[in-house]
Design a protein around this motif. Structure first.
Motif, PDB file in Angstrom:
ATOM      1  N   ALA A  27       0.842  -1.203   0.000  1.00  0.00           N
ATOM      2  CA  ALA A  27       0.000   0.000   0.000  1.00  0.00           C
ATOM      3  C   ALA A  27       0.877   1.253   0.000  1.00  0.00           C
ATOM      4  O   ALA A  27       0.577   2.232  -0.692  1.00  0.00           O
ATOM      5  N   PHE A  28       1.959   1.225   0.766  1.00  0.00           N
ATOM      6  CA  PHE A  28       2.887   2.354   0.824  1.00  0.00           C
ATOM      7  C   PHE A  28       3.467   2.628  -0.560  1.00  0.00           C
ATOM      8  O   PHE A  28       3.451   3.762  -1.042  1.00  0.00           O
ATOM      9  N   MET A  29       3.977   1.597  -1.217  1.00  0.00           N
ATOM     10  CA  MET A  29       4.610   1.769  -2.522  1.00  0.00           C
ATOM     11  C   MET A  29       3.604   2.228  -3.574  1.00  0.00           C
ATOM     12  O   MET A  29       3.957   2.999  -4.469  1.00  0.00           O
ATOM     13  N   ASP A  30       2.359   1.786  -3.464  1.00  0.00           N
ATOM     14  CA  ASP A  30       1.315   2.204  -4.410  1.00  0.00           C
ATOM     15  C   ASP A  30       1.025   3.701  -4.319  1.00  0.00           C
ATOM     16  O   ASP A  30       0.508   4.288  -5.265  1.00  0.00           O
ATOM     17  N   LEU A  31       1.341   4.320  -3.190  1.00  0.00           N
ATOM     18  CA  LEU A  31       1.100   5.753  -3.001  1.00  0.00           C
ATOM     19  C   LEU A  31       2.119   6.629  -3.701  1.00  0.00           C
ATOM     20  O   LEU A  31       1.875   7.796  -3.960  1.00  0.00           O
ATOM     21  N   LEU A  32       3.283   6.074  -3.963  1.00  0.00           N
ATOM     22  CA  LEU A  32       4.395   6.864  -4.471  1.00  0.00           C
ATOM     23  C   LEU A  32       4.396   6.907  -5.993  1.00  0.00           C
ATOM     24  O   LEU A  32       4.011   5.939  -6.653  1.00  0.00           O
ATOM     25  N   THR A  33       4.877   8.017  -6.539  1.00  0.00           N
ATOM     26  CA  THR A  33       5.107   8.075  -7.976  1.00  0.00           C
ATOM     27  C   THR A  33       6.311   7.172  -8.285  1.00  0.00           C
ATOM     28  O   THR A  33       7.129   6.898  -7.393  1.00  0.00           O
ATOM     29  N   PRO A  34       6.447   6.717  -9.528  1.00  0.00           N
ATOM     30  CA  PRO A  34       7.586   5.849  -9.869  1.00  0.00           C
ATOM     31  C   PRO A  34       8.947   6.500  -9.611  1.00  0.00           C
ATOM     32  O   PRO A  34       9.918   5.802  -9.319  1.00  0.00           O
ATOM     33  N   ASP A  35       9.016   7.826  -9.694  1.00  0.00           N
ATOM     34  CA  ASP A  35      10.283   8.529  -9.494  1.00  0.00           C
ATOM     35  C   ASP A  35      10.319   9.297  -8.173  1.00  0.00           C
ATOM     36  O   ASP A  35      11.027  10.288  -8.037  1.00  0.00           O
ATOM     37  N   ALA A  36       9.568   8.826  -7.192  1.00  0.00           N
ATOM     38  CA  ALA A  36       9.479   9.514  -5.902  1.00  0.00           C
ATOM     39  C   ALA A  36      10.861   9.648  -5.257  1.00  0.00           C
ATOM     40  O   ALA A  36      11.731   8.793  -5.434  1.00  0.00           O
ATOM     41  N   THR A  37      11.022  10.745  -4.505  1.00  0.00           N
ATOM     42  CA  THR A  37      12.261  11.005  -3.777  1.00  0.00           C
ATOM     43  C   THR A  37      11.933  11.349  -2.335  1.00  0.00           C
ATOM     44  O   THR A  37      10.780  11.636  -1.996  1.00  0.00           O
ATOM     45  N   MET A  38      12.969  11.335  -1.491  1.00  0.00           N
ATOM     46  CA  MET A  38      12.762  11.704  -0.093  1.00  0.00           C
ATOM     47  C   MET A  38      14.054  12.236   0.493  1.00  0.00           C
ATOM     48  O   MET A  38      15.137  12.024  -0.052  1.00  0.00           O
ATOM     49  N   SER A  39      13.899  12.939   1.609  1.00  0.00           N
ATOM     50  CA  SER A  39      15.071  13.378   2.364  1.00  0.00           C
ATOM     51  C   SER A  39      14.823  13.167   3.848  1.00  0.00           C
ATOM     52  O   SER A  39      13.678  13.138   4.309  1.00  0.00           O
ATOM     53  N   ASP A  40      15.914  13.007   4.571  1.00  0.00           N
ATOM     54  CA  ASP A  40      15.880  12.831   6.021  1.00  0.00           C
ATOM     55  C   ASP A  40      16.885  13.813   6.610  1.00  0.00           C
ATOM     56  O   ASP A  40      18.064  13.798   6.227  1.00  0.00           O
ATOM     57  N   ASP A  41      16.419  14.676   7.490  1.00  0.00           N
ATOM     58  CA  ASP A  41      17.251  15.713   8.103  1.00  0.00           C
ATOM     59  C   ASP A  41      18.012  16.523   7.052  1.00  0.00           C
ATOM     60  O   ASP A  41      19.187  16.851   7.218  1.00  0.00           O
ATOM     61  N   GLY A  42      17.321  16.823   5.947  1.00  0.00           N
ATOM     62  CA  GLY A  42      17.879  17.709   4.930  1.00  0.00           C
ATOM     63  C   GLY A  42      18.769  17.048   3.895  1.00  0.00           C
ATOM     64  O   GLY A  42      19.238  17.715   2.974  1.00  0.00           O
ATOM     65  N   ALA A  43      19.017  15.759   4.018  1.00  0.00           N
ATOM     66  CA  ALA A  43      19.877  15.057   3.051  1.00  0.00           C
ATOM     67  C   ALA A  43      19.029  14.072   2.247  1.00  0.00           C
ATOM     68  O   ALA A  43      18.304  13.260   2.827  1.00  0.00           O
ATOM     69  N   ASP A  44      19.142  14.148   0.918  1.00  0.00           N
ATOM     70  CA  ASP A  44      18.434  13.181   0.090  1.00  0.00           C
ATOM     71  C   ASP A  44      18.971  11.783   0.373  1.00  0.00           C
ATOM     72  O   ASP A  44      20.179  11.599   0.554  1.00  0.00           O
ATOM     73  N   ARG A  45      18.068  10.835   0.429  1.00  0.00           N
ATOM     74  CA  ARG A  45      18.418   9.442   0.735  1.00  0.00           C
ATOM     75  C   ARG A  45      17.892   8.534  -0.363  1.00  0.00           C
ATOM     76  O   ARG A  45      16.969   8.891  -1.091  1.00  0.00           O
ATOM     77  N   ASP A  46      18.447   7.340  -0.439  1.00  0.00           N
ATOM     78  CA  ASP A  46      17.927   6.306  -1.326  1.00  0.00           C
ATOM     79  C   ASP A  46      16.584   5.854  -0.764  1.00  0.00           C
ATOM     80  O   ASP A  46      16.522   5.325   0.352  1.00  0.00           O
ATOM     81  N   LEU A  47      15.527   6.080  -1.523  1.00  0.00           N
ATOM     82  CA  LEU A  47      14.174   5.834  -1.033  1.00  0.00           C
ATOM     83  C   LEU A  47      13.977   4.390  -0.590  1.00  0.00           C
ATOM     84  O   LEU A  47      13.521   4.132   0.528  1.00  0.00           O
ATOM     85  N   ALA A  48      14.309   3.428  -1.439  1.00  0.00           N
ATOM     86  CA  ALA A  48      14.059   2.016  -1.113  1.00  0.00           C
ATOM     87  C   ALA A  48      14.827   1.597   0.138  1.00  0.00           C
ATOM     88  O   ALA A  48      14.277   0.935   1.025  1.00  0.00           O
TER      89      ALA A  48
END
Length: 108
Positions: A27-48
């Motif tokens: 369900a979580f993965m279905d919410l994301l766009t195929p090219d979704a990105t994220m950051s943690d404490d201001g640093a981009d991280r590998d989403l998976a």
């Protein structure tokens, strides 16, 4: 006072919190766009890698304390087996079709 996930304003953010708390990776993965990105404490991280380590393998859970920006910004108590509990801020970029293109989190 905790806001129940069902009461969160934005449907995509509501589904995100629900999927995290249910440990429902599909369900979580279905919410994301195929090219979704994220950051943690201001640093981009590998989403998976991040979601495996910080949510699913460590039993992540969000208790939302507040929301703003039409439901696209949250303050939540986040806990997992790795780090324990901490006050966190979350910001979501939601596409017009209701998917999450990016989320940013960090200590609040």
């Amino acid at each position: 006072m905790t806001i129940q996930p069902a009461r969160l304003s934005d449907p995509a953010v509501r589904a995100f919190v629900t999927a995290v708390n249910a440990h429902d990776r599909d369900a979580f993965m279905d919410l994301l766009t195929p090219d979704a990105t994220m950051s943690d404490d201001g640093a981009d991280r590998d989403l998976a890698e991040w979601i495996d380590n910080e949510i699913f393998s460590s039993h992540g859970h969000m208790d939302v304390d507040a929301e703003s920006d039409g439901g696209h910004a949250l303050i939540a108590q986040y806990r997992n087996d790795t780090w324990g509990e901490m006050r966190t801020a979350w910001r979501f970029t939601v596409t017009p079709d209701g998917h999450i293109a990016r989320f940013e989190t960090g200590q609040a």
